[in-house]
Design a protein around this motif. Structure first.
Motif, mmCIF file in Angstrom:
data_model
loop_
_atom_site.group_PDB
_atom_site.id
_atom_site.type_symbol
_atom_site.label_atom_id
_atom_site.label_comp_id
_atom_site.label_asym_id
_atom_site.label_seq_id
_atom_site.Cartn_x
_atom_site.Cartn_y
_atom_site.Cartn_z
ATOM 1 N N VAL A 24 -3.930 -54.051 59.154
ATOM 2 C CA VAL A 24 -4.495 -54.933 58.132
ATOM 3 C C VAL A 24 -3.744 -54.759 56.818
ATOM 4 C CG1 VAL A 24 -6.541 -55.307 56.687
ATOM 5 C CG2 VAL A 24 -6.792 -55.093 59.166
ATOM 6 N N ARG A 25 -3.465 -53.516 56.460
ATOM 7 C CA ARG A 25 -2.771 -53.248 55.201
ATOM 8 C C ARG A 25 -1.378 -53.877 55.193
ATOM 9 N NH1 ARG A 25 -2.528 -53.393 50.222
ATOM 10 N NH2 ARG A 25 -1.263 -51.861 49.139
ATOM 11 N N ALA A 26 -0.673 -53.805 56.309
ATOM 12 C CA ALA A 26 0.673 -54.383 56.377
ATOM 13 C C ALA A 26 0.622 -55.898 56.217
ATOM 14 C CB ALA A 26 1.333 -54.013 57.697
ATOM 15 N N VAL A 27 -0.399 -56.539 56.782
ATOM 16 C CA VAL A 27 -0.539 -57.992 56.649
ATOM 17 C C VAL A 27 -0.826 -58.357 55.198
ATOM 18 C CG1 VAL A 27 -1.886 -60.011 57.336
ATOM 19 C CG2 VAL A 27 -1.279 -58.285 59.035
ATOM 20 N N GLU A 28 -1.667 -57.583 54.534
ATOM 21 C CA GLU A 28 -1.976 -57.834 53.127
ATOM 22 C C GLU A 28 -0.703 -57.753 52.280
ATOM 23 O OE1 GLU A 28 -6.571 -56.117 52.925
ATOM 24 O OE2 GLU A 28 -4.869 -54.783 52.516
ATOM 25 N N LYS A 29 0.117 -56.750 52.538
ATOM 26 C CA LYS A 29 1.370 -56.592 51.786
ATOM 27 C C LYS A 29 2.336 -57.731 52.079
ATOM 28 C CE LYS A 29 3.127 -52.429 51.511
ATOM 29 N NZ LYS A 29 3.620 -51.076 51.912
ATOM 30 N N LEU A 30 2.356 -58.187 53.322
ATOM 31 C CA LEU A 30 3.229 -59.292 53.714
ATOM 32 C C LEU A 30 2.869 -60.568 52.945
ATOM 33 C CD1 LEU A 30 4.103 -60.215 57.398
ATOM 34 C CD2 LEU A 30 3.303 -61.977 55.827
ATOM 35 N N VAL A 31 1.588 -60.901 52.928
ATOM 36 C CA VAL A 31 1.121 -62.106 52.225
ATOM 37 C C VAL A 31 1.400 -61.988 50.734
ATOM 38 C CG1 VAL A 31 -0.919 -63.457 51.596
ATOM 39 C CG2 VAL A 31 -0.622 -62.662 53.958
ATOM 40 N N LYS A 32 1.151 -60.814 50.182
ATOM 41 C CA LYS A 32 1.390 -60.589 48.759
ATOM 42 C C LYS A 32 2.859 -60.783 48.408
ATOM 43 C CE LYS A 32 0.823 -56.966 45.245
ATOM 44 N NZ LYS A 32 0.333 -55.569 45.002
ATOM 45 N N LYS A 33 3.751 -60.285 49.257
ATOM 46 C CA LYS A 33 5.195 -60.383 48.997
ATOM 47 C C LYS A 33 5.638 -61.838 48.879
ATOM 48 C CE LYS A 33 8.083 -59.897 52.421
ATOM 49 N NZ LYS A 33 8.900 -59.315 53.505
ATOM 50 N N TYR A 34 5.268 -62.657 49.846
ATOM 51 C CA TYR A 34 5.714 -64.055 49.839
ATOM 52 C C TYR A 34 5.067 -64.862 48.719
ATOM 53 C CZ TYR A 34 8.177 -63.442 54.265
ATOM 54 O OH TYR A 34 9.060 -63.034 55.240
ATOM 55 N N SER A 35 3.768 -64.666 48.522
ATOM 56 C CA SER A 35 3.067 -65.478 47.526
ATOM 57 C C SER A 35 3.515 -65.142 46.109
ATOM 58 C CB SER A 35 1.550 -65.302 47.666
ATOM 59 O OG SER A 35 1.185 -63.952 47.465
ATOM 60 N N ARG A 36 3.848 -63.876 45.854
ATOM 61 C CA ARG A 36 4.280 -63.492 44.512
ATOM 62 C C ARG A 36 5.624 -64.105 44.157
ATOM 63 N NH1 ARG A 36 2.934 -57.373 42.442
ATOM 64 N NH2 ARG A 36 0.770 -57.786 41.877
ATOM 65 N N ILE A 37 6.488 -64.270 45.134
ATOM 66 C CA ILE A 37 7.776 -64.894 44.867
ATOM 67 C C ILE A 37 7.577 -66.368 44.512
ATOM 68 C CG2 ILE A 37 9.990 -65.568 45.884
ATOM 69 C CD1 ILE A 37 9.845 -63.018 47.578
ATOM 70 N N VAL A 38 6.654 -67.020 45.213
ATOM 71 C CA VAL A 38 6.394 -68.449 44.987
ATOM 72 C C VAL A 38 5.629 -68.671 43.694
ATOM 73 C CG1 VAL A 38 5.109 -70.453 45.856
ATOM 74 C CG2 VAL A 38 6.504 -69.074 47.410
ATOM 75 N N ASN A 39 4.609 -67.842 43.445
ATOM 76 C CA ASN A 39 3.820 -67.975 42.214
ATOM 77 C C ASN A 39 3.319 -66.596 41.794
ATOM 78 O OD1 ASN A 39 1.950 -68.442 40.151
ATOM 79 N ND2 ASN A 39 1.329 -70.419 41.013
ATOM 80 N N PRO A 40 4.030 -65.910 40.909
ATOM 81 C CA PRO A 40 3.661 -64.547 40.503
ATOM 82 C C PRO A 40 2.345 -64.475 39.737
ATOM 83 C CG PRO A 40 5.486 -65.372 39.171
ATOM 84 C CD PRO A 40 5.279 -66.368 40.262
#
Length: 346
Positions: free
Chosen positions: A269-285
């Motif tokens: 679960v933690r790895a998925v949370e980090k994955l989503v955070k990584k992509y979304s922050r690049i698109v809209n920090p």
């Protein structure tokens, strides 16, 4: 043979509950046995942690129970607990220290902990162990509605484009992206195309999918198994990933897991949370996007396509349509906007 993810999770939670119960009064064992038939291990684990915190508070912060060993509490002590004690507890947990570490609980967290205390007293009141259900007299803390954060349609496209080509990533991120591109794109497509929960995503197996029907089985909250459907874009992304996934030699116990970590075992679960955070922050920090916000994005987009809140509730697995309204403010906003257009003066 791989053990079912949800079965293993429940077993782990049961063991955690038993460990916490060792530090609770003996009568709490009766409580946990009594509620076992209609609660999940995850719910009971939450209760156990909250009730332990409550007894810690009583023996450390109240005059009546100060320094009394928790294991020596009996039913008569439970009768001495007052509604004032519960109110003091809710005030205390907003900010407190344990072993030098500071902890905070916001409105929702305090509500959940009050719910746990209410469950304990309700159970023993029905059993005639306590004379009064004092916790039921406490008003639920007011919870202010959080700002609804989700991806707009153009941002959805940008996140998927980024997962597909990794163009705006740093060199280090691109290095990892070479190994995870197909997985990340498939996972984000599945989140945005079906609105599944993070636990449902992590628990998916290869044999849960039927690409002839573009359907898959998912384990909902409470353990119910339901069939959901996905579109061709999601299907293409998943099938492309599965072709690569089947070439990987997995760690024992993860042979049937759909989404794998870089360690070749079922992703956490933690790895998925980090994955989503990584992509979304690049698109809209400026937006704090989590897997649940991707679920909100799906729910809002589905409502705008169907104008049917009951369809949205069913697809998201909400038993109460009011839950759907509460979490997807844009739905209510659209309803009000459409209603305004129905009123004609001439």
């Amino acid at each position: 043979m791989e053990e079912n993810y949800f079965t293993k999770r429940d077993e782990d939670n049961i063991l955690k509950i038993r460990e916490i119960r060792k530090g609770l009064p003996a009568f709490c064992g009766e409580f946990f046995r009594g509620i076992e038939q209609y609660t999940t291990p995850l719910t009971r684990l939450g209760y156990a942690r909250d009730i332990k915190l409550f007894f810690d508070f009583l023996v450390n912060e109240t005059e009546e129970f100060y320094q009394k060993p928790i294991l020596q509490f009996d039913a008569e002590d439970l009768n001495k607990v007052t509604s004032t004690h519960v109110e003091m507890f809710l005030e205390y947990i907003s900010l407190y220290k344990v072993n030098g570490k500071t902890y905070k609980n916001g409105e929702k967290a305090r509500c959940r902990k009050l719910s746990s205390i209410r469950a304990l007293f309700k159970y023993f009141y029905k059993k005639d162990v306590v004379k009064s259900n004092i916790a039921s007299k406490i008003d639920t803390p007011k919870v202010h509605e959080d700002q609804i954060i989700r991806l707009e349609m153009d941002e959805v496209g940008k996140v998927l484009d980024l997962a597909e080509n990794g163009q705006d990533m740093t060199k280090m991120q691109q290095g990892f992206h070479k190994h995870t591109q197909a997985r990340d794109y498939a996972m984000l497509s599945l989140f945005l195309g079906t609105g599944i929960r993070i636990s449902e995503c992590v628990g998916l197996n290869l044999d849960d999918f039927d690409f002839k029907q573009n359907a898959f089985k998912v384990t909902r909250k409470g353990g119910n198994r339901v069939i959901l459907y996905f579109n061709e874009e999601v299907s293409d992304a998943l099938q492309n990933y599965i072709l690569e996934r089947k070439k990987i030699k997995t760690e024992p116990g993860s042979e049937n897991a759909l989404f794998l970590s870089l360690q070749n075992k079922r992703i956490s679960v933690r790895a998925v949370e980090k994955l989503v955070k990584k992509y979304s922050r690049i698109v809209n920090p400026l937006k704090k996007i989590t897997p649940h916000k991707l679920r909100s994005t799906f729910g809002t987009n589905l409502y705008r396509e169907t104008n049917d809140i009951y369809v949205v509730a069913d697809c998201l697995g909400h038993k109460d349509v009011n839950t759907t309204r509460k979490h997807y403010a844009a739905i209510s906003d659209d309803i009000r906007r459409n209603a305004a257009q129905k009123v004609k003066f001439r």
